[in-house]
Write a protein that holds these residues in place. Structure first.
Motif, PDB file in Angstrom:
ATOM      1  N   PHE A 189      10.960   1.230  -9.305  1.00 48.37           N
ATOM      2  CA  PHE A 189      10.388   2.592  -8.405  1.00 48.37           C
ATOM      3  C   PHE A 189       9.496   3.301  -9.501  1.00 48.37           C
ATOM      4  O   PHE A 189       9.104   3.859 -11.127  1.00 48.37           O
ATOM      5  CB  PHE A 189      11.928   3.637  -8.613  1.00 48.37           C
ATOM      6  CG  PHE A 189      12.795   3.521  -7.715  1.00 48.37           C
ATOM      7  CD1 PHE A 189      13.561   2.673  -7.785  1.00 48.37           C
ATOM      8  CD2 PHE A 189      12.949   3.441  -6.298  1.00 48.37           C
ATOM      9  CE1 PHE A 189      14.687   1.560  -6.950  1.00 48.37           C
ATOM     10  CE2 PHE A 189      13.345   3.580  -5.691  1.00 48.37           C
ATOM     11  CZ  PHE A 189      14.298   2.342  -5.576  1.00 48.37           C
ATOM     12  N   GLU A 229       7.644  -7.351  -3.408  1.00 46.79           N
ATOM     13  CA  GLU A 229       7.773  -7.105  -2.008  1.00 46.79           C
ATOM     14  C   GLU A 229       7.203  -5.236  -2.345  1.00 46.79           C
ATOM     15  O   GLU A 229       7.801  -5.143  -3.042  1.00 46.79           O
ATOM     16  CB  GLU A 229       8.961  -7.570  -1.096  1.00 46.79           C
ATOM     17  CG  GLU A 229       9.753  -8.429  -1.651  1.00 46.79           C
ATOM     18  CD  GLU A 229       8.195  -9.149  -0.456  1.00 46.79           C
ATOM     19  OE1 GLU A 229       8.096 -10.346   0.215  1.00 46.79           O
ATOM     20  OE2 GLU A 229       8.455  -7.922   0.337  1.00 46.79           O
ATOM     21  N   PHE A 243       8.124  -1.231  -0.917  1.00 48.68           N
ATOM     22  CA  PHE A 243       8.814  -0.333  -0.272  1.00 48.68           C
ATOM     23  C   PHE A 243       8.556   1.065  -0.739  1.00 48.68           C
ATOM     24  O   PHE A 243       8.011   1.205  -1.588  1.00 48.68           O
ATOM     25  CB  PHE A 243      10.041  -0.666  -0.336  1.00 48.68           C
ATOM     26  CG  PHE A 243      11.214  -2.022  -0.657  1.00 48.68           C
ATOM     27  CD1 PHE A 243      10.675  -2.661  -1.094  1.00 48.68           C
ATOM     28  CD2 PHE A 243      11.798  -2.311   0.201  1.00 48.68           C
ATOM     29  CE1 PHE A 243      11.377  -4.105  -1.589  1.00 48.68           C
ATOM     30  CE2 PHE A 243      12.543  -3.339   0.672  1.00 48.68           C
ATOM     31  CZ  PHE A 243      12.357  -4.303  -0.424  1.00 48.68           C
ATOM     32  N   GLY A 252      13.463 -15.077  -9.098  1.00 49.69           N
ATOM     33  CA  GLY A 252      14.270 -15.647  -9.778  1.00 49.69           C
ATOM     34  C   GLY A 252      14.668 -13.856 -10.468  1.00 49.69           C
ATOM     35  O   GLY A 252      15.707 -13.555  -9.477  1.00 49.69           O
ATOM     36  N   SER A 274       9.900  -4.979  -5.435  1.00 43.82           N
ATOM     37  CA  SER A 274      11.006  -5.773  -5.916  1.00 43.82           C
ATOM     38  C   SER A 274       9.921  -7.160  -6.413  1.00 43.82           C
ATOM     39  O   SER A 274       9.296  -7.938  -5.394  1.00 43.82           O
ATOM     40  CB  SER A 274      11.926  -6.067  -4.929  1.00 43.82           C
ATOM     41  OG  SER A 274      12.864  -7.520  -4.952  1.00 43.82           O
ATOM     42  N   GLY A 275      10.281  -7.790  -7.385  1.00 38.40           N
ATOM     43  CA  GLY A 275      10.453  -9.229  -7.433  1.00 38.40           C
ATOM     44  C   GLY A 275      10.399 -10.012  -6.231  1.00 38.40           C
ATOM     45  O   GLY A 275      11.725 -10.261  -5.928  1.00 38.40           O
ATOM     46  N   GLY A 276       9.323 -11.687  -6.565  1.00 40.65           N
ATOM     47  CA  GLY A 276       9.870 -11.862  -5.281  1.00 40.65           C
ATOM     48  C   GLY A 276      10.958 -13.055  -5.239  1.00 40.65           C
ATOM     49  O   GLY A 276      11.509 -14.261  -4.609  1.00 40.65           O
ATOM     50  N   GLN A 282      14.698 -10.863  -8.490  1.00 36.69           N
ATOM     51  CA  GLN A 282      15.060 -11.117  -7.235  1.00 36.69           C
ATOM     52  C   GLN A 282      15.825  -9.917  -7.170  1.00 36.69           C
ATOM     53  O   GLN A 282      16.933  -9.748  -7.436  1.00 36.69           O
ATOM     54  CB  GLN A 282      15.114 -12.009  -6.968  1.00 36.69           C
ATOM     55  CG  GLN A 282      15.297 -12.443  -5.252  1.00 36.69           C
ATOM     56  CD  GLN A 282      15.635 -13.731  -4.659  1.00 36.69           C
ATOM     57  OE1 GLN A 282      16.300 -13.972  -5.115  1.00 36.69           O
ATOM     58  NE2 GLN A 282      14.859 -14.659  -4.133  1.00 36.69           N
ATOM     59  N   GLY A 283      15.070  -8.779  -6.357  1.00 36.22           N
ATOM     60  CA  GLY A 283      16.014  -7.993  -5.901  1.00 36.22           C
ATOM     61  C   GLY A 283      16.186  -6.572  -5.860  1.00 36.22           C
ATOM     62  O   GLY A 283      16.101  -4.992  -6.136  1.00 36.22           O
ATOM     63  N   ASN A 284      15.685  -7.186  -7.358  1.00 40.38           N
ATOM     64  CA  ASN A 284      15.401  -5.697  -8.434  1.00 40.38           C
ATOM     65  C   ASN A 284      14.421  -4.737  -7.795  1.00 40.38           C
ATOM     66  O   ASN A 284      13.725  -5.074  -7.463  1.00 40.38           O
ATOM     67  CB  ASN A 284      15.840  -6.068  -9.880  1.00 40.38           C
ATOM     68  CG  ASN A 284      16.404  -6.292 -10.641  1.00 40.38           C
ATOM     69  OD1 ASN A 284      17.036  -7.445  -9.724  1.00 40.38           O
ATOM     70  ND2 ASN A 284      16.084  -6.963 -11.477  1.00 40.38           N
ATOM     71  N   LEU A 285      14.487  -3.501  -7.951  1.00 40.48           N
ATOM     72  CA  LEU A 285      13.949  -2.834  -7.636  1.00 40.48           C
ATOM     73  C   LEU A 285      13.198  -2.030  -8.600  1.00 40.48           C
ATOM     74  O   LEU A 285      13.952  -1.345  -9.769  1.00 40.48           O
ATOM     75  CB  LEU A 285      14.358  -1.295  -6.987  1.00 40.48           C
ATOM     76  CG  LEU A 285      14.749  -1.717  -5.191  1.00 40.48           C
ATOM     77  CD1 LEU A 285      15.067  -0.803  -3.908  1.00 40.48           C
ATOM     78  CD2 LEU A 285      13.289  -2.185  -4.176  1.00 40.48           C
TER      79      LEU A 285
END
Lengths: 112, 115
Positions: A102, A32, A34, A94, A90-92, A97-100
């Motif tokens: 940058f 994902e 951003f 595992g 961000s990983g989708g 997930q949620g980690n950004l």
């Protein structure tokens, strides 16, 4: 390895000129993407995400999986767009997930 | 709604001293993140909590950094002993859920200078 590259540290344009902030990524799955923005003396905040396919403050970004890019564009820059822009992925699934992750950021300066 | 709160905003310490940072996330947010942002770099994740459990601390230098989130609300990040290279802005962020598309809301950060 997961990585986000923003090749330009500084981008300076005149008001009314088009703007393109470049972002390339490296990720083995389906990330994902951003764009986050930090205006002077303000907090880091979400500008837009690719999944929403939205335009925020006149900015758009298209995910190009073939070129692994997610460039941020605006047809006519305004002085209030001057800020630090960060591309992030961000990983989708595992543990990621949620980690950004940058990029180093691009400082956009819009001159009058 | 109130945003993510962090304190202190600034801290200056000497190397080998210890320091602690505090974060209060947005009410109801289950996921809390600590990022380190060194000058000229983008934020780098140190640790991620889901409620009071650690989800990811793979990039946390565990020999000197520690973090906890008791009761699944506030969190503290500690450095002991500090090194010169720990000079950075420490950002706390929170989100409603642990999904890749969920918006993360950032606090104002704590700027640490290690002399």
């Amino acid at each position: 390895a997961q990585r986000v590259t923003q090749p330009e540290k500084l981008l300076s344009v005149f008001k009314g000129a088009p703007v393109e902030l470049k972002c390339n990524y490296s990720y083995s799955g389906s990330p994902e993407l951003f764009w986050y923005v930090q205006y002077s003396r303000q907090r880091l905040q979400l500008l837009l995400r690719h999944i929403s396919r939205e335009s925020i403050k006149g900015f758009t970004a298209d995910l190009n999986k073939g070129e692994t890019s997610f460039h941020l564009k605006k047809p006519f820059a305004q002085e209030e767009d001057s800020a630090m822009y960060y591309c992030a992925l961000s990983g989708g699934y595992g543990g990621s997930q949620g980690n950004l992750i940058f990029g180093k950021g691009t400082k956009l300066s819009v001159k009058p | 709604e109130a945003g993510v709160a962090q304190s202190p905003r600034y801290k200056i310490i000497e190397k080998r001293q210890s320091v602690a940072f505090w974060c209060n996330p947005i009410s109801g947010h289950a996921t809390l993140y600590w990022y380190q942002q060194i000058l000229g770099q983008g934020p780098k994740l140190l640790i991620q909590f889901q409620n009071n459990g650690v989800v990811d601390d793979s990039q946390l230098p565990k020999d000197r950094f520690s973090a906890e989130r008791l009761k699944g609300v506030d969190s503290t990040l500690k450095i002991q002993p500090a090194k010169l290279e720990d000079s950075a802005v420490y950002l706390c962020a929170s989100s409603s859920y642990r999904t890749s598309t969920e918006t993360q809301y950032f606090g104002p950060g704590t700027r640490l200078l290690v002399l």
